[in-house]
Scaffold this motif. Structure first.
Motif, PDB file in Angstrom:
ATOM      1  N   PHE A   1      35.929  22.965  42.631  1.00  0.00           N
ATOM      2  CA  PHE A   1      34.495  22.728  42.798  1.00  0.00           C
ATOM      3  C   PHE A   1      34.075  23.170  44.190  1.00  0.00           C
ATOM      4  O   PHE A   1      34.735  22.870  45.177  1.00  0.00           O
ATOM      5  N   ILE A   2      32.962  23.922  44.258  1.00  0.00           N
ATOM      6  CA  ILE A   2      32.352  24.246  45.544  1.00  0.00           C
ATOM      7  C   ILE A   2      30.892  23.809  45.512  1.00  0.00           C
ATOM      8  O   ILE A   2      30.238  23.844  44.461  1.00  0.00           O
ATOM      9  N   GLU A   3      30.403  23.370  46.665  1.00  0.00           N
ATOM     10  CA  GLU A   3      29.042  22.833  46.748  1.00  0.00           C
ATOM     11  C   GLU A   3      27.998  23.914  46.503  1.00  0.00           C
ATOM     12  O   GLU A   3      27.038  23.727  45.762  1.00  0.00           O
ATOM     13  N   ASN A   4      28.191  25.084  47.129  1.00  0.00           N
ATOM     14  CA  ASN A   4      27.254  26.199  46.966  1.00  0.00           C
ATOM     15  C   ASN A   4      27.962  27.484  47.390  1.00  0.00           C
ATOM     16  O   ASN A   4      29.122  27.460  47.823  1.00  0.00           O
ATOM     17  N   ASP A   5      27.262  28.603  47.266  1.00  0.00           N
ATOM     18  CA  ASP A   5      27.885  29.895  47.535  1.00  0.00           C
ATOM     19  C   ASP A   5      27.943  30.247  49.016  1.00  0.00           C
ATOM     20  O   ASP A   5      28.357  31.362  49.371  1.00  0.00           O
ATOM     21  N   ASP A   6      27.538  29.310  49.875  1.00  0.00           N
ATOM     22  CA  ASP A   6      27.820  29.503  51.291  1.00  0.00           C
ATOM     23  C   ASP A   6      29.325  29.373  51.554  1.00  0.00           C
ATOM     24  O   ASP A   6      29.843  29.867  52.550  1.00  0.00           O
ATOM     25  N   ASN A   7      29.982  28.693  50.627  1.00  0.00           N
ATOM     26  CA  ASN A   7      31.441  28.606  50.658  1.00  0.00           C
ATOM     27  C   ASN A   7      32.008  29.831  49.950  1.00  0.00           C
ATOM     28  O   ASN A   7      31.525  30.222  48.894  1.00  0.00           O
ATOM     29  N   CYS A   8      33.013  30.428  50.541  1.00  0.00           N
ATOM     30  CA  CYS A   8      33.602  31.647  49.962  1.00  0.00           C
ATOM     31  C   CYS A   8      35.069  31.382  49.625  1.00  0.00           C
ATOM     32  O   CYS A   8      35.905  31.231  50.511  1.00  0.00           O
ATOM     33  N   VAL A   9      35.341  31.297  48.319  1.00  0.00           N
ATOM     34  CA  VAL A   9      36.683  30.995  47.829  1.00  0.00           C
ATOM     35  C   VAL A   9      37.162  32.156  46.956  1.00  0.00           C
ATOM     36  O   VAL A   9      36.480  32.532  45.995  1.00  0.00           O
ATOM     37  N   ILE A  10      38.310  32.708  47.300  1.00  0.00           N
ATOM     38  CA  ILE A  10      38.864  33.861  46.590  1.00  0.00           C
ATOM     39  C   ILE A  10      39.994  33.400  45.665  1.00  0.00           C
ATOM     40  O   ILE A  10      40.881  32.655  46.083  1.00  0.00           O
TER      41      ILE A  10
ATOM     42  N   PHE B   1      42.284  39.602  32.482  1.00  0.00           N
ATOM     43  CA  PHE B   1      42.747  40.782  33.217  1.00  0.00           C
ATOM     44  C   PHE B   1      42.138  42.052  32.629  1.00  0.00           C
ATOM     45  O   PHE B   1      41.968  42.169  31.410  1.00  0.00           O
ATOM     46  N   ASP B   2      41.837  43.007  33.493  1.00  0.00           N
ATOM     47  CA  ASP B   2      41.316  44.297  33.045  1.00  0.00           C
ATOM     48  C   ASP B   2      42.431  45.135  32.449  1.00  0.00           C
ATOM     49  O   ASP B   2      43.444  45.401  33.113  1.00  0.00           O
ATOM     50  N   GLY B   3      42.248  45.572  31.208  1.00  0.00           N
ATOM     51  CA  GLY B   3      43.215  46.481  30.594  1.00  0.00           C
ATOM     52  C   GLY B   3      44.629  45.958  30.703  1.00  0.00           C
ATOM     53  O   GLY B   3      44.925  44.819  30.388  1.00  0.00           O
ATOM     54  N   GLY B   4      45.536  46.815  31.180  1.00  0.00           N
ATOM     55  CA  GLY B   4      46.932  46.422  31.315  1.00  0.00           C
ATOM     56  C   GLY B   4      47.278  45.952  32.708  1.00  0.00           C
ATOM     57  O   GLY B   4      48.452  45.951  33.088  1.00  0.00           O
ATOM     58  N   MET B   5      46.275  45.556  33.487  1.00  0.00           N
ATOM     59  CA  MET B   5      46.525  45.154  34.868  1.00  0.00           C
ATOM     60  C   MET B   5      47.311  43.863  34.947  1.00  0.00           C
ATOM     61  O   MET B   5      47.282  43.029  34.040  1.00  0.00           O
ATOM     62  N   ASN B   6      48.008  43.693  36.040  1.00  0.00           N
ATOM     63  CA  ASN B   6      48.786  42.487  36.291  1.00  0.00           C
ATOM     64  C   ASN B   6      48.133  41.575  37.318  1.00  0.00           C
ATOM     65  O   ASN B   6      48.647  40.493  37.599  1.00  0.00           O
ATOM     66  N   ILE B   7      47.018  42.026  37.884  1.00  0.00           N
ATOM     67  CA  ILE B   7      46.333  41.276  38.934  1.00  0.00           C
ATOM     68  C   ILE B   7      44.856  41.183  38.605  1.00  0.00           C
ATOM     69  O   ILE B   7      44.250  42.159  38.144  1.00  0.00           O
ATOM     70  N   PHE B   8      44.285  40.020  38.818  1.00  0.00           N
ATOM     71  CA  PHE B   8      42.833  39.841  38.680  1.00  0.00           C
ATOM     72  C   PHE B   8      42.336  39.078  39.894  1.00  0.00           C
ATOM     73  O   PHE B   8      42.910  38.050  40.279  1.00  0.00           O
ATOM     74  N   ILE B   9      41.282  39.574  40.525  1.00  0.00           N
ATOM     75  CA  ILE B   9      40.729  38.930  41.713  1.00  0.00           C
ATOM     76  C   ILE B   9      39.248  38.652  41.484  1.00  0.00           C
ATOM     77  O   ILE B   9      38.510  39.535  41.013  1.00  0.00           O
ATOM     78  N   ASN B  10      38.814  37.459  41.800  1.00  0.00           N
ATOM     79  CA  ASN B  10      37.384  37.174  41.754  1.00  0.00           C
ATOM     80  C   ASN B  10      37.012  36.193  42.855  1.00  0.00           C
ATOM     81  O   ASN B  10      37.884  35.653  43.554  1.00  0.00           O
ATOM     82  N   ARG B  11      35.736  35.996  42.998  1.00  0.00           N
ATOM     83  CA  ARG B  11      35.227  35.021  43.950  1.00  0.00           C
ATOM     84  C   ARG B  11      34.710  33.835  43.163  1.00  0.00           C
ATOM     85  O   ARG B  11      33.900  34.001  42.244  1.00  0.00           O
ATOM     86  N   HIS B  12      35.195  32.643  43.486  1.00  0.00           N
ATOM     87  CA  HIS B  12      34.734  31.456  42.775  1.00  0.00           C
ATOM     88  C   HIS B  12      33.330  31.111  43.254  1.00  0.00           C
ATOM     89  O   HIS B  12      33.109  30.845  44.442  1.00  0.00           O
ATOM     90  N   LEU B  13      32.389  31.121  42.334  1.00  0.00           N
ATOM     91  CA  LEU B  13      30.998  30.851  42.658  1.00  0.00           C
ATOM     92  C   LEU B  13      30.603  29.462  42.172  1.00  0.00           C
ATOM     93  O   LEU B  13      31.225  28.898  41.263  1.00  0.00           O
TER      94      LEU B  13
END
Length: 325
Positions: free
Chosen positions: A111-120, A44-56
């Motif tokens: 697991f994702i096959e490639n980055d054509d798949n978009c998983v948040i 988590f960034d700093g004191g944040m309570n939420i982290f969001i990323n894209r699984h690549l």
């Protein structure tokens, strides 16, 4: 207008992809153990309570082993699909539009096959749950039962819930809005995200009949437990075994035995855990005095509140507030 919207979404996802790849997973973030890896709060960034990323796809290798963490995780498949592995005992494919919610400490990998798949991936600290999602305990049975399973469970290694919402544009737009707020980080963005996550869970719960897999609650017994959790969440200040039994149309002795049989816990333990959830919220997210909190929770003597906190957290309410705020 529609094309412009798609262009904005693509820009947002590109920005999220860049943000994701800029976060190296050093040993302060991912700790290796014999049978699994542990993702620490340093993600988590700093004191944040939420982290969001894209699984690549590039994350398949560092996360090829099972990993776990002490925060909630939402996995939303925006495009394509991914394979979710739970504790090396359950594997399933999440299709486009599926949303998976996992309680803390679940061993898993994706697991994702490639980055054509978009998983948040949306990671949520438990204290945000205490301050925000307690409203779900007072409303929807499906999600209140899920969150209560986190409070009550001692073995949470396969504790998840999956929703199929592929045709729901409102939910998809809510996810987009959450990502947009996270990337912009304007004033009050975390508060806005928290409110949108409540909307997200409420919308998802509205679609509960489309659940494709769940290991939480599956039968009439579970619905009765959900009703129990809701009643105690609304009446924790005054609830007793007798009043709860009357509400559920049970005798006190039968209710006590029923709870023990189906949860492995006692009525007193469940009520204490619900009070602890609210106590954590009040201690960590308000300036209320310990005395006022003890009154709100229904303790006639503050010393009984102190004893409860000491029993489970091994510190005083004041120390709990100081060390965890």
């Amino acid at each position: 207008m529609k094309n412009q919207g798609n262009e904005e979404i693509n820009k947002m996802l590109t920005a999220l992809k860049k943000y994701t790849t800029s976060r190296p997973l050093d040993k302060t973030i991912l700790v290796h153990y014999k049978d699994y890896d542990f993702l620490t709060d340093n993600i988590f960034d700093g004191g944040m309570n939420i982290f969001i990323n894209r699984h690549l796809a590039s994350a398949n290798k560092p996360f090829q082993r099972l990993h776990r963490h002490n925060f909630f995780e939402i996995i939303y498949v925006l495009k394509g699909e991914c394979i979710q592995n739970i504790n090396n005992s359950e594997k399933f494919v999440l299709k486009e539009g599926s949303l998976c919610v996992m309680n803390p400490m679940v061993k898993h990998n994706i697991f994702i096959e490639n980055d054509d798949n978009c998983v948040i991936n949306i990671l949520i600290k438990a204290n945000l749950y205490y301050s925000t999602f307690l409203t779900l305990l007072n409303s929807e049975q499906n999600m209140s039962s899920f969150f209560m399973s986190y409070i009550l469970s001692q073995n949470m290694e396969s504790n998840y819930q999956i929703f199929e919402i592929e045709s729901n544009d409102t939910i998809k737009n809510t996810v987009f809005y959450v990502i947009s707020e996270y990337l912009k980080k304007e004033n009050y963005y975390e508060t806005v995200i928290a409110s949108q996550l409540i909307s997200l869970f409420s919308l998802v719960n509205r679609e509960h009949e489309k659940i494709i897999s769940s290991n939480i609650f599956k039968n009439k017994t579970d619905l009765k437990l959900a009703a129990l959790f809701q009643y105690l969440s609304r009446n924790y200040k005054s609830a007793t075994l007798e009043s709860t039994a009357e509400y559920l149309h049970f005798s006190p002795n039968y209710l006590s035995a029923y709870i023990k049989k189906h949860t492995g816990k006692t009525f007193r333990y469940i009520l204490e855990q619900i009070k602890l959830s609210y106590a954590s919220n009040f201690l960590l997210n308000t300036n209320m005095s310990v005395y006022s909190i003890s009154e709100i929770l229904g303790f006639k003597q503050p010393c009984n509140f102190y004893a409860l906190i000491q029993k489970y957290y091994h510190m005083t309410p004041t120390d709990y507030r100081k060390h965890l705020s």
